[in-house]
Design an enzyme around this catalytic site. Structure first.
Site, PDB file in Angstrom:
ATOM      1  CE  LYS A 116      44.889  47.295  35.644  1.00  0.00           C
ATOM      2  NZ  LYS A 116      45.164  47.459  34.217  1.00  0.00           N
ATOM      3  CD  GLU A 200      45.239  45.804  42.858  1.00  0.00           C
ATOM      4  OE1 GLU A 200      44.911  46.893  42.369  1.00  0.00           O
ATOM      5  OE2 GLU A 200      44.545  44.760  42.770  1.00  0.00           O
ATOM      6  CG  HIS A 235      43.141  37.286  36.470  1.00  0.00           C
ATOM      7  ND1 HIS A 235      42.724  37.337  37.783  1.00  0.00           N
ATOM      8  CD2 HIS A 235      44.354  36.682  36.497  1.00  0.00           C
ATOM      9  CE1 HIS A 235      43.656  36.798  38.562  1.00  0.00           C
ATOM     10  NE2 HIS A 235      44.635  36.400  37.811  1.00  0.00           N
ATOM     11  NE  ARG A 297      38.645  49.298  27.521  1.00  0.00           N
ATOM     12  CZ  ARG A 297      38.102  48.200  28.011  1.00  0.00           C
ATOM     13  NH1 ARG A 297      36.839  47.941  27.754  1.00  0.00           N
ATOM     14  NH2 ARG A 297      38.785  47.372  28.764  1.00  0.00           N
TER      15      ARG A 297
END
Length: 670
Positions: A116, A200, A235, A297
């Site tokens: 990420k 973040e 999440h 994917r």
């Protein structure tokens, strides 16, 4: 086109890929662990190869074993599914080096987007807007703590190699950062072999918007519009839909163009998803949507995109991997109607959504919608893998119609003795906020009491009391059926005893039962027909009930049908996607209330101890974590039930524990 494909995955993922392969005349090959020897994906494949023990790290995650299985069976191609090795660049390279077609993106694209932090830097260079945060190499606790303070709380800690909510922790205040960081690092190491994290800024009203992209070896990259995956819990996605509610043409153009730029930046080939986070505090706007990550994917939620575009994405994967161009041009890809998908999980919403494991002795799924599943009657839900039972997918002309149809489908689900979340899904889909499109990733948390705390419906209590009265009246002998749970109808003309019939209704008699452990009682009056009963629960809850084996019809002003089954000789009522088992109360004493906690913290399921933040003699506040258990790829913190002192901790980090074992004991503060 290749003539055979091995799917390096399991469950509904493998079954989904096999479906398209069969339609294209391609031979299918499965791999399986010892725990999956009787799994549906093994039965559906033309050939299957055992590759190791139950634990994924000893079977499905061992690239060498999967590759050897492909060589031994003469597989011409490998499809990695989603999860496991699907985003493993080394595996992709090894497949190509062995002369086998890799059905996925190029290894360098996987590497570019697989971490990420690196992906965010690449997106900044490509002009794709990204969420403010920290993606640095310095992973010291001191630096990460300082960066979190600089960004400002709340923050999200994410495993750099993460996905599916693994290794992601929301931290709302500075004093909780160290614990959140440690948990994210453990999950990152356990799930992906990489403890590194990024941080973040947390958007307070986030929407999760993602764009399906597709590239080929001829330089073409297209998008297949967007999906909204905002309905999440911890999440992890729960309900997905396409298109996104509230998405206007200008915003769609901006976000899909950004997704195509992102895919072009890594010369992308095959199916991929660009995930964005949107600030929904003032609706969806082009300048308030930021890149989060790319999944290199196929996604679990791809069926909703297939439904609105009419495209089989797995077929596209096969064709692109074989060197063919993408079958459609961008202007030929439109949006037709609305699609929604609900993830049916083996979990208990009434018990903190704890995963539920065991044998599916009874399972009935809707038969008039698309259902992607990897289980059937008699399948085992194991502690070793993700607890998904099925995906329920609907397509309709409008969002309102799609939501109503999917809610109805969830209400038709029957699963026992494994617990499932179908009733919870139904309530989500029928909630006024969801129906209005007023959703964000905090929706379930904010509405959790309404979504999980429905209590026992009067219909269930009436059905249980009427059934018990009917069984006593007819001395019913239930006969098991190898299909999900229907018994023989004792009142059919062909059954022993023929029709029960009474010239006059009897006097009301008290009937007591315990339903899911809770006491219920009512007055039951048999009617003139031997299968009819009036049940009065008091307080105006009176219903008529026709009781036939496998079916109960309740009515006053409207007919409400419930299904009944005997599962391993246990009576179960199914209503609105939930299961209720019952038994008669054969004594006059009332049920006692729930006892106060004795302070013993027991394992809610089999698993591995990954942390023990408290030790004997420590003072702990109510809710403080004492032991942390990892099971079914997620961490579960067992917390102090009250303010007190830790009397004992009977496990150590690394221990494997069985369901119900006492892990620690807390005594209350005097």
């Amino acid at each position: 086109m290749f003539k055979s494909v091995l799917v390096a995955n399991r469950g509904e993922i493998a079954c989904r890929v096999f479906r398209t392969a069969r339609a294209m005349g391609i031979r299918t090959i499965a791999v399986y662990s010892e725990a999956d020897a009787d799994a549906l994906h093994v039965r559906e494949a033309d050939e299957a190869v055992l590759i190791g023990p139950a634990a994924a790290r000893e079977s499905y995650l061992v690239a060498e074993k999967v590759l050897q299985a492909a060589k031994d069976t003469g597989a011409e191609a490998i499809h990695p599914g989603y999860g496991f090795l699907s985003e493993n660049a080394d595996f992709a390279e090894a497949v190509a080096a062995a002369g086998i077609v890799w059905i996925g993106p190029r290894p360098d694209s996987i590497r570019a987007m697989g971490l990420k932090d690196a992906a965010k830097k690449l997106m900044i260079e490509a002009g794709v807007p990204v969420t403010p945060g920290y993606q640095g190499e310095d992973q010291s606790t001191e630096t990460l703590t300082a960066e979190a303070a600089r960004i400002g709380y709340p923050v999200l800690i994410k495993a750099v190699a993460g996905g599916g909510g693994k290794g992601m922790k929301l931290v709302e205040k500075a004093e909780d950062f160290a614990a959140g960081l440690a948990s994210a690092q453990r999950e990152g190491q356990s799930s992906f072999g990489d403890p590194r994290v990024l941080i973040e800024s947390y958007i307070t009203r986030p929407r999760h918007i993602e764009v399906q992209v597709f590239g080929d070896s001829h330089g073409t990259v297209v998008h297949l519009n967007e999906r909204d995956c905002s309905l999440q819990r911890r999440h992890q996605k729960v309900i997905e839909e396409a298109p996104a509610p509230g998405m206007d043409a200008a915003t769609r153009q901006a976000v899909t163009a950004a997704a195509v730029r992102a895919a072009r930046a890594v010369n992308y080939q095959g199916a991929g998803t660009i995930e964005f986070i949107a600030d929904a505090s003032d609706g969806l706007k082009a300048d308030r949507i930021w890149f989060m990550e790319m999944n290199t994917r196929l996604q679990v939620e791809h069926p909703v995109t297939e439904a609105i575009t009419g495209v089989d994405l797995v077929e596209w994967q096969f064709r692109v991997a074989a060197g063919e161009p993408i079958p459609l041009k961008q202007d030929e890809i439109g949006i037709n109607g609305w699609a929604m998908e609900a993830r049916l999980y083996a979990e208990d919403p009434a018990n903190g959504f704890l995963p539920s494991i065991g044998t599916l002795e009874h399972i009935r799924l809707p038969d008039d919608i698309r259902v992607d599943t990897g289980v059937t009657w008699g399948s085992e839900v194991s502690q070793f893998y993700d607890p998904m039972i099925a995906k329920l997918i609907v397509h309709a002309d409008t969002r309102e119609e799609a939501a109503a149809r999917l809610a109805q489908a969830c209400g038709e689900v029957e699963v026992w003795p494994v617990r499932a979340n179908a009733g919870f899904l139904k309530r989500c889909l029928e909630h006024p906020r969801f129906v209005a499109g007023d959703v964000d990733t905090a929706f379930i948390g904010a509405e959790e009491e309404a979504l999980t705390g429905s209590g026992m419906p009067a219909e269930v209590a009436v059905a249980a009391l009427a059934t018990l009265a009917s069984e006593a009246h007819h001395a019913v002998e239930w006969v098991s059926d190898p299909l999900p749970g229907r018994g023989v109808n004792p009142w059919s003309p062909t059954a022993q005893g023929a029709w029960g019939f009474r010239l006059n209704g009897g006097a009301p008699a008290p009937q007591r039962a315990r339903v899911n452990g809770h006491p219920v009682q009512g007055a039951v009056r048999p009617g003139q027909h031997g299968s009819y009963f009036d049940v009065d629960l008091g307080g105006g809850d009176a219903l008529g009930a026709y009781v036939l084996t496998g079916d109960i019809s309740l009515f006053r002003n409207e007919v409400r049908d419930l299904d009944m089954a005997r599962v391993v000789d246990e009576p179960v009522v199914f209503f609105n996607g939930e299961a209720w088992t019952f038994e008669p109360v054969r004594h006059s004493g009332g049920a006692s209330g729930d006892p106060a906690s004795d302070g013993a913290l027991r394992a809610p399921m089999p698993g591995k101890i990954v942390a023990a933040p408290a030790k004997a003699g420590d003072a702990v506040a109510k809710g403080a974590p004492v032991v942390v258990l990892e099971a079914m790829k997620m961490e579960h913190a067992l917390t102090a039930p009250f303010d007190g002192v830790v009397e004992s901790v009977s496990v150590s980090v690394g221990d494997q524990v069985a369901d119900g074992v006492v892990l620690a004991v807390v005594t209350p503060t005097a």
